[in-house]
Design a protein around this motif. Structure first.
Motif, PDB file in Angstrom:
ATOM      1  N   GLN A 151      54.889   0.241 -41.448  1.00  0.00           N
ATOM      2  CA  GLN A 151      56.270   0.132 -41.892  1.00  0.00           C
ATOM      3  C   GLN A 151      57.021  -0.851 -40.986  1.00  0.00           C
ATOM      4  O   GLN A 151      56.933  -0.768 -39.766  1.00  0.00           O
ATOM      5  CB  GLN A 151      56.971   1.497 -41.844  1.00  0.00           C
ATOM      6  N   ASN A 152      57.727  -1.797 -41.605  1.00  0.00           N
ATOM      7  CA  ASN A 152      58.570  -2.745 -40.879  1.00  0.00           C
ATOM      8  C   ASN A 152      57.807  -3.469 -39.771  1.00  0.00           C
ATOM      9  O   ASN A 152      58.283  -3.625 -38.643  1.00  0.00           O
ATOM     10  CB  ASN A 152      59.791  -2.029 -40.289  1.00  0.00           C
ATOM     11  N   GLY A 153      56.584  -3.901 -40.101  1.00  0.00           N
ATOM     12  CA  GLY A 153      55.834  -4.736 -39.183  1.00  0.00           C
ATOM     13  C   GLY A 153      55.018  -4.023 -38.139  1.00  0.00           C
ATOM     14  O   GLY A 153      54.409  -4.679 -37.278  1.00  0.00           O
ATOM     15  N   GLU A 154      54.950  -2.683 -38.158  1.00  0.00           N
ATOM     16  CA  GLU A 154      54.142  -1.963 -37.175  1.00  0.00           C
ATOM     17  C   GLU A 154      53.645  -0.654 -37.756  1.00  0.00           C
ATOM     18  O   GLU A 154      54.169  -0.159 -38.759  1.00  0.00           O
ATOM     19  CB  GLU A 154      54.947  -1.703 -35.898  1.00  0.00           C
ATOM     20  N   PHE A 155      52.621  -0.103 -37.107  1.00  0.00           N
ATOM     21  CA  PHE A 155      52.096   1.191 -37.506  1.00  0.00           C
ATOM     22  C   PHE A 155      52.946   2.288 -36.883  1.00  0.00           C
ATOM     23  O   PHE A 155      53.237   2.268 -35.689  1.00  0.00           O
ATOM     24  CB  PHE A 155      50.639   1.335 -37.073  1.00  0.00           C
ATOM     25  N   LYS A 156      53.340   3.258 -37.715  1.00  0.00           N
ATOM     26  CA  LYS A 156      54.227   4.322 -37.254  1.00  0.00           C
ATOM     27  C   LYS A 156      53.689   5.675 -37.706  1.00  0.00           C
ATOM     28  O   LYS A 156      53.077   5.790 -38.770  1.00  0.00           O
ATOM     29  CB  LYS A 156      55.645   4.137 -37.810  1.00  0.00           C
ATOM     30  N   GLU A 157      53.942   6.675 -36.890  1.00  0.00           N
ATOM     31  CA  GLU A 157      53.724   8.044 -37.315  1.00  0.00           C
ATOM     32  C   GLU A 157      54.910   8.427 -38.191  1.00  0.00           C
ATOM     33  O   GLU A 157      56.053   8.448 -37.737  1.00  0.00           O
ATOM     34  CB  GLU A 157      53.647   8.981 -36.113  1.00  0.00           C
ATOM     35  N   VAL A 158      54.659   8.722 -39.462  1.00  0.00           N
ATOM     36  CA  VAL A 158      55.753   9.033 -40.387  1.00  0.00           C
ATOM     37  C   VAL A 158      55.761  10.503 -40.790  1.00  0.00           C
ATOM     38  O   VAL A 158      56.668  10.950 -41.501  1.00  0.00           O
ATOM     39  CB  VAL A 158      55.695   8.133 -41.642  1.00  0.00           C
TER      40      VAL A 158
END
Length: 514
Positions: free
Chosen positions: A369-376
């Motif tokens: 998300q938004n250019g990076e990997f995130k814990e969602v």
């Protein structure tokens, strides 16, 4: 806390006017080009051996080394391709492989049925006759493959295979690489045939992969799995070793190239088969000219029992949701359940595969998300849960919701049924947020089940604060202020657990004035 017997709610349950709860439990959307590989060294399944027409002789044993699951013919169902070798009884990861077979079965887990049996090679070292439909002719490999074959971990008596569409007909073929040569097995004219001589196999074609490829390993000795350990603290501290449990290849970001996702465990022992799990990691890497380069590293779990400092960018901890007040402790104890897996699926509906990580104690979702990997999303789930952790598209909008079940510990009476609480997460465009109001608002089925359990416990043991609180909470979500007030007020006046008392007070303040 137990209280004297109160009037039951049997009459109320019977008089409920039910409204249907329609939940779409359609199978998740998956990519058609998906292959799952299972590599076996220590705990190979033996169920396939009964499908061979001959028993192994006294000095020999059958060993299942590799199983792949995919569609390799013109039917809609998937098949399993099983590599079985004849080996001496000495149980080592790489023994003297005397014969090798490809067994083709249906995908039934409990009772697979044979579709075909192909013999790949026979060293003629032992008098063992296993009648296969055909014996595959292995060919001298093209020059570009000779060096790789000579350096293969299964040299000099080994064999392996991959599923890849090399003939260009849209059906996955079986590419075999062995110390004795190579073969290309393809489904043509209604049966599997060896067709290497009819096609030009190039290094570029072999570099292609299916949209999603999964590789699962049962032992840390697997050479391919060890390639990813250098991205952790190297070497592992004394008393620990790294174990790659699962690897996938797919596109999980906004670049055109595929990434490699590797799930690794730090565990106690000296290298196998399995010890106590101490830490768990998820590596996301890219391939640059056959060289892996790290894109991101997530820590999934840490017992805190060992001095192991692996610099992960993000540490994920399974979070308990609001209104769960049971004490729980995980730090300082090993991850004793010893299983974890991940799956790649587009949960958020943006066309990019997300990483669904599930284990016995919960789930985490990692999304680009938004250019990076995130814990969602991350959530704890009781190991005694009855319902599965799952993602479902309830409103059929192409975006999945997530259900995480939990169990509510009962106080005071051994054997009292632990009610199950389902936490419902919804995608808001940036992350998954808890939205239990949406799930419980019209879920008559859950309310009836909770009330029936409440009645049973009430008659047998008396009234408990746990049931009163959660029934009041469900009525709060359903907008029934009168019933919510009745149960939550009882909690405020009679409960002993301060968590329930404070939560009930907070909810009562949100109800309309009486």
């Amino acid at each position: 806390m137990k209280r004297p017997l109160q009037n039951t709610l049997v009459g109320f349950v019977i008089s409920l006017i039910l409204s249907p709860l329609v939940v779409s439990a359609d199978p998740p959307k998956t990519t058609t080009s998906e292959v799952k590989y299972y590599h076996y060294y220590y705990s190979a399944p033996v169920g396939y051996h009964r499908l061979l027409p001959s028993l192994a002789s006294k000095e020999l044993e059958y060993h299942t080394r590799l199983v792949a699951e995919a569609n390799i013919n013109d039917t809609p169902e998937k098949e399993k391709v099983v590599l079985i070798v004849v080996d001496t009884k000495r149980h080592t990861p790489y023994g003297e492989w005397l014969q090798a077979f490809l067994l083709i079965t249906d995908s039934d887990i409990n009772n697979p049925k044979k579709k075909d049996l192909l013999k790949l090679f026979d060293s003629d070292a032992y008098d063992l006759e296993v009648p296969a439909r055909i014996s595959i002719e292995l060919h001298e490999p093209p020059f570009v493959f000779k060096e790789r074959l000579n350096d293969a971990p299964w040299k000099p008596h080994g064999v392996s295979f991959r599923l890849i569409d090399l003939t260009g007909d849209g059906i996955l073929d079986i590419w075999v690489e062995a110390a004795y040569g190579v073969a290309l097995i393809s489904f043509q004219n209604g049966e599997l045939k060896e067709v290497f001589s009819n096609y030009t196999v190039t290094k570029e074609k072999l570099a292609e992969t299916s949209d999603i490829e999964y590789h699962s390993y049962d032992a840390p000795v697997e050479p391919q799995g060890r390639l990813y350990h250098r991205f952790l603290s190297a070497p592992a501290p004394k008393g620990l070793y790294y174990d790659t449990r699962m690897v996938a290849t797919a596109n999980v970001d906004d670049t055109p190239e595929k990434e490699t996702i590797a799930l690794m465990i730090a565990e106690t022992g000296s290298g196998g088969p399995h010890g106590e799990w101490v830490q768990a990691f998820l590596l996301i890497a890219e391939n640059e000219v056959d060289v892996l380069r790290k894109k991101d590293l997530f820590k999934l779990f840490d017992t805190g029992t060992h001095d192991l400092d692996v610099p992960a960018r993000v540490s994920i901890d399974a979070q308990r949701t609001p209104f769960i007040f049971r004490e729980w402790t995980r730090i300082g104890s090993p991850w004793s359940f010893g299983w974890v897996r991940f799956k790649l699926v587009d949960l958020t509906g943006d066309g990019i595969l997300d990483i669904w990580v599930e284990h016995a104690m919960g789930v985490a979702v990692i999304s680009f998300q938004n250019g990076e990997f995130k814990e969602v999303c991350s959530g704890y789930s009781s190991t005694r849960r009855k319902s599965p952790i799952e993602y479902i598209d309830i409103d059929n909008d192409g975006i999945y919701e997530i259900k995480i079940p939990d169990r509510i510990a009962m106080s005071g009476v051994a054997g009292a049924d632990y009610p199950e609480w389902l936490n419902f997460y919804e995608w808001d465009g940036n992350t998954y947020r808890l939205n239990n109001e949406k799930f419980y608002a019209k879920n008559d089925k859950y309310l009836i089940r909770l009330l029936n359990t409440y009645n049973f416990v009430l008659i047998r043991y008396g009234r408990f604060e746990e049931y009163s609180f959660y029934i009041g909470l469900v009525f709060y979500y359903r907008g029934n202020a009168a019933m919510a007030y009745k149960y939550l007020q009882w909690v405020v006046e009679h409960a002993e657990n301060d968590g329930y008392i404070q939560a009930a007070k907070s909810l009562l303040k949100k109800l309309p004035p009486r």
